[in-house]
Enzyme design. Structure first.
Site, PDB file in Angstrom:
ATOM      1  N   GLU A  77       0.836  -1.195   0.000  1.00  0.00           N
ATOM      2  CA  GLU A  77       0.000   0.000   0.000  1.00  0.00           C
ATOM      3  C   GLU A  77       0.873   1.247   0.000  1.00  0.00           C
ATOM      4  O   GLU A  77       1.838   1.327   0.750  1.00  0.00           O
ATOM      5  CB  GLU A  77      -0.893  -0.026   1.254  1.00  0.00           C
ATOM      6  CG  GLU A  77      -1.824   1.139   1.367  1.00  0.00           C
ATOM      7  CD  GLU A  77      -2.654   1.329   0.105  1.00  0.00           C
ATOM      8  OE1 GLU A  77      -3.442   0.432  -0.223  1.00  0.00           O
ATOM      9  OE2 GLU A  77      -2.516   2.377  -0.565  1.00  0.00           O
ATOM     10  N   PHE A  78       0.499   2.223  -0.839  1.00  0.00           N
ATOM     11  CA  PHE A  78       1.293   3.455  -0.927  1.00  0.00           C
ATOM     12  C   PHE A  78       0.515   4.691  -0.498  1.00  0.00           C
ATOM     13  O   PHE A  78       0.963   5.813  -0.716  1.00  0.00           O
ATOM     14  CB  PHE A  78       1.816   3.647  -2.358  1.00  0.00           C
ATOM     15  CG  PHE A  78       2.708   2.530  -2.825  1.00  0.00           C
ATOM     16  CD1 PHE A  78       4.043   2.491  -2.442  1.00  0.00           C
ATOM     17  CD2 PHE A  78       2.209   1.504  -3.616  1.00  0.00           C
ATOM     18  CE1 PHE A  78       4.876   1.455  -2.857  1.00  0.00           C
ATOM     19  CE2 PHE A  78       3.032   0.466  -4.030  1.00  0.00           C
ATOM     20  CZ  PHE A  78       4.367   0.431  -3.653  1.00  0.00           C
ATOM     21  N   LEU A  79      -0.678   4.507   0.084  1.00  0.00           N
ATOM     22  CA  LEU A  79      -1.483   5.683   0.433  1.00  0.00           C
ATOM     23  C   LEU A  79      -0.756   6.550   1.453  1.00  0.00           C
ATOM     24  O   LEU A  79       0.066   6.073   2.218  1.00  0.00           O
ATOM     25  CB  LEU A  79      -2.856   5.275   0.971  1.00  0.00           C
ATOM     26  CG  LEU A  79      -2.991   4.519   2.288  1.00  0.00           C
ATOM     27  CD1 LEU A  79      -2.801   5.400   3.506  1.00  0.00           C
ATOM     28  CD2 LEU A  79      -4.350   3.846   2.355  1.00  0.00           C
ATOM     29  N   ALA A 120      12.677  21.110   4.054  1.00  0.00           N
ATOM     30  CA  ALA A 120      13.441  20.903   5.299  1.00  0.00           C
ATOM     31  C   ALA A 120      12.526  21.121   6.494  1.00  0.00           C
ATOM     32  O   ALA A 120      11.577  21.890   6.428  1.00  0.00           O
ATOM     33  CB  ALA A 120      14.606  21.888   5.334  1.00  0.00           C
ATOM     34  N   GLY A 156       8.438  11.490  10.526  1.00  0.00           N
ATOM     35  CA  GLY A 156       7.836  10.776  11.655  1.00  0.00           C
ATOM     36  C   GLY A 156       6.731   9.901  11.110  1.00  0.00           C
ATOM     37  O   GLY A 156       6.803   9.455   9.960  1.00  0.00           O
ATOM     38  N   CYS A 161       5.161   5.036   9.373  1.00  0.00           N
ATOM     39  CA  CYS A 161       5.804   4.243   8.307  1.00  0.00           C
ATOM     40  C   CYS A 161       7.299   4.494   8.115  1.00  0.00           C
ATOM     41  O   CYS A 161       8.099   3.567   8.239  1.00  0.00           O
ATOM     42  CB  CYS A 161       5.075   4.472   6.990  1.00  0.00           C
ATOM     43  SG  CYS A 161       3.424   3.763   7.015  1.00  0.00           S
ATOM     44  N   LYS A 212       9.895   3.275  10.902  1.00  0.00           N
ATOM     45  CA  LYS A 212       9.961   1.811  11.100  1.00  0.00           C
ATOM     46  C   LYS A 212      10.373   1.092   9.816  1.00  0.00           C
ATOM     47  O   LYS A 212      11.120   0.111   9.870  1.00  0.00           O
ATOM     48  CB  LYS A 212       8.619   1.283  11.635  1.00  0.00           C
ATOM     49  CG  LYS A 212       7.555   1.017  10.587  1.00  0.00           C
ATOM     50  CD  LYS A 212       6.449   0.140  11.113  1.00  0.00           C
ATOM     51  CE  LYS A 212       5.253   0.115  10.186  1.00  0.00           C
ATOM     52  NZ  LYS A 212       5.432  -0.617   8.931  1.00  0.00           N
ATOM     53  N   ARG A 250       1.372   8.692  15.809  1.00  0.00           N
ATOM     54  CA  ARG A 250       2.429   7.690  15.927  1.00  0.00           C
ATOM     55  C   ARG A 250       3.754   8.295  15.449  1.00  0.00           C
ATOM     56  O   ARG A 250       3.819   8.857  14.375  1.00  0.00           O
ATOM     57  CB  ARG A 250       2.071   6.438  15.109  1.00  0.00           C
ATOM     58  CG  ARG A 250       0.899   5.679  15.733  1.00  0.00           C
ATOM     59  CD  ARG A 250       0.514   4.476  14.925  1.00  0.00           C
ATOM     60  NE  ARG A 250      -0.175   4.826  13.701  1.00  0.00           N
ATOM     61  CZ  ARG A 250      -0.693   3.913  12.863  1.00  0.00           C
ATOM     62  NH1 ARG A 250      -0.571   2.631  13.133  1.00  0.00           N
ATOM     63  NH2 ARG A 250      -1.316   4.300  11.778  1.00  0.00           N
TER      64      ARG A 250
HETATM   65  P1  NAD Z   1      -3.308   0.278  12.257  1.00  0.00           P
HETATM   66  O1  NAD Z   1      -2.597  -0.001  13.527  1.00  0.00           O
HETATM   67  O2  NAD Z   1      -4.013   1.583  12.082  1.00  0.00           O
HETATM   68  O3  NAD Z   1      -4.356  -0.885  11.978  1.00  0.00           O
HETATM   69  C1  NAD Z   1      -4.122  -2.230  12.184  1.00  0.00           C
HETATM   70  C2  NAD Z   1      -5.415  -2.871  12.614  1.00  0.00           C
HETATM   71  O4  NAD Z   1      -5.247  -4.296  12.648  1.00  0.00           O
HETATM   72  C3  NAD Z   1      -5.871  -2.467  14.026  1.00  0.00           C
HETATM   73  O5  NAD Z   1      -7.170  -1.955  13.956  1.00  0.00           O
HETATM   74  C4  NAD Z   1      -5.802  -3.771  14.826  1.00  0.00           C
HETATM   75  O6  NAD Z   1      -6.805  -3.861  15.825  1.00  0.00           O
HETATM   76  C5  NAD Z   1      -6.011  -4.805  13.724  1.00  0.00           C
HETATM   77  N1  NAD Z   1      -5.559  -6.155  14.062  1.00  0.00           N
HETATM   78  C6  NAD Z   1      -4.391  -6.556  14.635  1.00  0.00           C
HETATM   79  N2  NAD Z   1      -4.364  -7.892  14.783  1.00  0.00           N
HETATM   80  C7  NAD Z   1      -5.530  -8.361  14.264  1.00  0.00           C
HETATM   81  C8  NAD Z   1      -6.093  -9.668  14.130  1.00  0.00           C
HETATM   82  N3  NAD Z   1      -5.429 -10.757  14.535  1.00  0.00           N
HETATM   83  N4  NAD Z   1      -7.305  -9.779  13.566  1.00  0.00           N
HETATM   84  C9  NAD Z   1      -7.975  -8.691  13.156  1.00  0.00           C
HETATM   85  N5  NAD Z   1      -7.511  -7.438  13.266  1.00  0.00           N
HETATM   86  C10 NAD Z   1      -6.291  -7.273  13.810  1.00  0.00           C
HETATM   87  O7  NAD Z   1      -2.219   0.084  11.114  1.00  0.00           O
HETATM   88  P2  NAD Z   1      -2.139   0.833   9.675  1.00  0.00           P
HETATM   89  O8  NAD Z   1      -1.554   2.180   9.824  1.00  0.00           O
HETATM   90  O9  NAD Z   1      -3.447   0.690   8.977  1.00  0.00           O
HETATM   91  O10 NAD Z   1      -1.043  -0.069   8.959  1.00  0.00           O
HETATM   92  C11 NAD Z   1      -1.308  -1.381   8.532  1.00  0.00           C
HETATM   93  C12 NAD Z   1      -0.183  -1.843   7.632  1.00  0.00           C
HETATM   94  O11 NAD Z   1      -0.131  -1.032   6.455  1.00  0.00           O
HETATM   95  C13 NAD Z   1       1.214  -1.731   8.267  1.00  0.00           C
HETATM   96  O12 NAD Z   1       2.004  -2.780   7.802  1.00  0.00           O
HETATM   97  C14 NAD Z   1       1.735  -0.427   7.728  1.00  0.00           C
HETATM   98  O13 NAD Z   1       3.133  -0.382   7.690  1.00  0.00           O
HETATM   99  C15 NAD Z   1       1.142  -0.430   6.331  1.00  0.00           C
HETATM  100  N6  NAD Z   1       0.966   0.903   5.741  1.00  0.00           N
HETATM  101  C16 NAD Z   1       0.472   1.924   6.492  1.00  0.00           C
HETATM  102  C17 NAD Z   1       0.285   3.170   5.906  1.00  0.00           C
HETATM  103  C18 NAD Z   1      -0.230   4.328   6.718  1.00  0.00           C
HETATM  104  O14 NAD Z   1      -0.131   5.449   6.231  1.00  0.00           O
HETATM  105  N7  NAD Z   1      -0.792   4.129   7.894  1.00  0.00           N
HETATM  106  C19 NAD Z   1       0.573   3.352   4.543  1.00  0.00           C
HETATM  107  C20 NAD Z   1       1.041   2.270   3.801  1.00  0.00           C
HETATM  108  C21 NAD Z   1       1.232   1.053   4.412  1.00  0.00           C
END
Ligand code: NAD
Length: 432
Positions: free
Chosen positions: A151-153, A252, A257, A260, A263, A327
Site C-alpha cells: 500500500e502506498f497511500l 526541510a 515521523g 511508516c 519503522k 504515531r
Molecule cells: P493500524 O494499527 O491503524 O491498523 C491495524 C489494525 O489491525 C488495528 O485496527 C488492529 O486492531 C487490527 N488487528 C491486529 N491484529 C488483528 C487480528 N489478529 N485480527 C484482526 N484485526 C487485527 O495500522 P495501519 O496504519 O493501517 O497499517 C497497517 C499496515 O499497512 C502496516 O504494515 C503499515 O506499515 C502499512 N501501511 C500503512 C500506511 C499508513 O499510512 N498508515 C501506509 C502504507 C502502508
C-alpha cells in the site's frame, strides 16, 4: 467480488471503503471489538478527508459490513486482504506476529480456494512465511495463493490516493492470481505492475527508504544553510526544477515521523544485515533524522537563560497535516523534552487533540491558536496545518508575552515576520 479486509486501521478501513465504493461486497474485520462497534454505527475511527461520506454511502447500500468475526469474513470472501500492523521490534526488525496470527486464523477457516493478499508492509520473504503457516495449519485440504500488494497511500489524502494511486503493484506467484487482482483494480484505470512476490515486498521498502533519504538529505543541507547564510527554501526550489531531482520531499523541517518511514527504514537496514549487507546510507539517514529534534530544541534553548517555568505554545500535534495520527509524531518528542526542562506547555491541533489526550499529560489543551499564544514566551510550530499559515499574526503578537516564533516547518516568510516585529527562528534560514 466478495472481499474481506482483515485489520481495519488506517489502511484497512480506507481500502475496504474504497473497494465497496467500486461495487464489491466488502467485509472489514478487526479483533478490536470497540472499533468494530463504533464503525457499525457509521462513525469512522480515524480522521481522513472524504472517508465518512463514502463509508456512509456504502453502508447504506449494503456493500460494506464490519465484523469482529474473522471466520465470517474468510468464509464469505474469495479475496482476503491482510492489513494489520507490522510494528518494529527494539532491534528494528519487523514484528510479524499480527500477520502470523491472522495467517493462523485464515488457516482455521479457509474452506475453498482463496487469494490471500498481503497489504501490510512486510519484509521480502513474508509471502512465503504466510504461505507456510496456512499450509501447515489449514483444516481442510484446499488450495490458495498468497499475493503481495503493498500500500502506498498517504495519511491525510488516503481516499484520494486509493482512488488514484500512482501505481498498483501486484506481486503474484502465477498468472491466474495476477489476473484476478488486475480485475479487482481495473475500475481505477491506473498503471499496474505485475512482479514476483519478493520484488513487490521490496518495492514498498525501497520507495519509503528513498523518500526518507530525500528528507534527511535536504535537512542536512539545511544545517549547512543555517551556518552559511543561505536560504534552504530557495536552495530546494532551485534543486527541484531539475526533473531528475523533482521538488517533492525537499521541504526541510523536523524530520520524518509517522507510522511508516521510521519503522520501514529501520526494517530495511535490518533486512540488509540479515543478508550480510550494510546499508550505510540508510543508517546515516536514520541518524540524521534522530538528531532533528535535539538540534531544534538547542536552538530554542539558546534564546532563554533557563527553560524552567517558561510558557511555550505548541501549534500542531499530528505527525503531518490532515490526519489525527500521532504515531512517532515530533510533537510528542518535543513536548516531553520541554516538560523535562520544566517548561509549561499549551497545545492546539485542529483534529489530533482527542488522540493526544490519551497519551500526553501535563499540558494545557487550548481551543485555538490564539489561546495557545496567550502569555507565551515562545510559539513553536510543529505541524504545517493550513490553518496556521493564515493566522492573524498581529493578534498573535499582541497576546504573546515575548513575540518569538520557532518554526519547525518553515510556514512563514521571514521578512514578513520581521516587519511584524517577531523574532523568527526557522529551519535552514537566517534567524530574524
Ligand atoms: P493500524 O494499527 O491503524 O491498523 C491495524 C489494525 O489491525 C488495528 O485496527 C488492529 O486492531 C487490527 N488487528 C491486529 N491484529 C488483528 C487480528 N489478529 N485480527 C484482526 N484485526 C487485527 O495500522 P495501519 O496504519 O493501517 O497499517 C497497517 C499496515 O499497512 C502496516 O504494515 C503499515 O506499515 C502499512 N501501511 C500503512 C500506511 C499508513 O499510512 N498508515 C501506509 C502504507 C502502508
Amino acid at each position: 467480488m466478495n472481499v474481506c479486509v482483515i485489520g481495519t486501521g488506517y489502511v484497512g478501513l480506507v481500502t475496504g471503503v474504497v473497494f465497496a465504493d467500486l461495487g464489491n461486497e466488502v467485509i472489514c474485520v478487526d479483533n478490536d471489538e470497540k472499533k468494530i462497534e463504533t464503525l457499525k454505527k457509521g462513525i469512522p475511527t480515524i480522521y481522513e478527508p472524504g472517508l465518512e461520506e463514502m463509508m456512509h454511502r456504502n453502508m447504506q447500500d449494503g456493500r460494506l459490513l464490519f465484523s469482529d468475526d474473522i471466520s465470517e469474513g474468510v468464509r464469505k470472501s474469495e479475496v482476503i486482504f491482510i492489513a494489520v500492523g507490522t510494528p518494529p521490534r527494539d532491534n528494528g526488525e519487523t514484528d510479524l506476529s499480527y500477520v502470523e496470527d491472522v495467517a493462523r486464523e485464515i488457516a482455521a477457516n479457509i474452506d475453498r480456494y482463496k487469494i490471500i493478499v498481503n497489504k501490510s508492509t512486510v519484509p521480502a520473504g513474508t509471502g512465503d512465511f504466510v504461505r507456510e503457516i496456512i499450509e501447515k495449519n489449514k483444516k481442510w485440504n484446499v488450495d490458495f495463493d498468497v499475493v503481495s500488494n503493498p500500500e502506498f497511500l498517504k495519511e491525510g489524502s488516503a481516499i484520494n490516493d486509493t482512488l488514484y494511486p500512482e501505481r498498483i503493484v501486484i506481486g503474484a506467484p502465477n498468472q491466474h492470481v495476477a489476473m484476478k487482482l488486475l480485475e479487482l483494480y481495473a475500475p481505477l484505470e491506473r498503471p499496474m505492475l505485475i512482479t514476483d512476490v519478493a520484488s513487490a515486498e521490496m518495492i514498498k521498502y525501497a520507495s519509503n527508504a528513498f523518500l526518507a533519504t530525500k528528507i534527511s538529505f535536504i535537512n542536512s543541507i539545511a544545517n549547512i544553510c543555517e551556518k552559511a547564510g543561505a536560504d534552504i527554501t530557495l536552495v530546494a526550489k532551485g534543486m527541484g526544477y531539475d526533473s531528475r531531482i523533482g521538488s517533492s520531499f525537499l521541504q526541510a523541517g523536523l524530520g520524518f515521523g509517522g507510522s511508516c518511514f521510521p519503522k520501514d527504514s529501520q526494517s530495511l537496514v535490518h533486512t540488509a544485515k540479515k543478508f550480510g549487507e550494510d546499508f550505510n546510507i540508510l543508517q546515516e539517514v536514520i541518524k540524521e533524522n534522530d538528531r532533528r529534534v535535539s538540534r531544534f530544541i538547542e536552538r530554542i534553548a539558546e534564546r532563554y537563560d533557563s527553560m524552567e517555568n517558561k510558557l511555550f505554545g505548541i501549534l500542531g500535534l499530528a505527525f503531518k497535516p490532515n490526519t489525527d495520527d500521532l504515531r512517532d509524531a515530533k510533537s510528542i518528542e518535543i513536548i516531553n523534552i520541554l516538560l523535562e526542562k520544566k517548561a509549561k506547555v499549551k497545545v492546539y491541533d485542529p483534529v489530533a487533540m482527542e488522540n493526544a489526550k490519551k497519551i500526553l499529560q501535563g499540558v494545557k489543551y487550548c481551543k485555538n491558536p490564539y489561546e495557545v499564544a496567550e502569555g507565551a514566551d515562545g510559539l513553536i510550530i510543529i505541524t504545517e496545518w493550513n490553518e496556521f499559515k493564515y493566522l492573524n499574526l498581529d493578534k498573535i503578537k499582541e497576546v504573546m508575552k515575548t513575540p518569538i516564533i520557532f518554526d519547525g516547518r518553515n510556514i512563514y516568510d521571514p521578512n514578513n515576520l520581521k516587519r511584524l516585529g517577531f523574532r523568527y527562528i526557522s529551519i535552514g534560514r537566517k534567524e530574524i
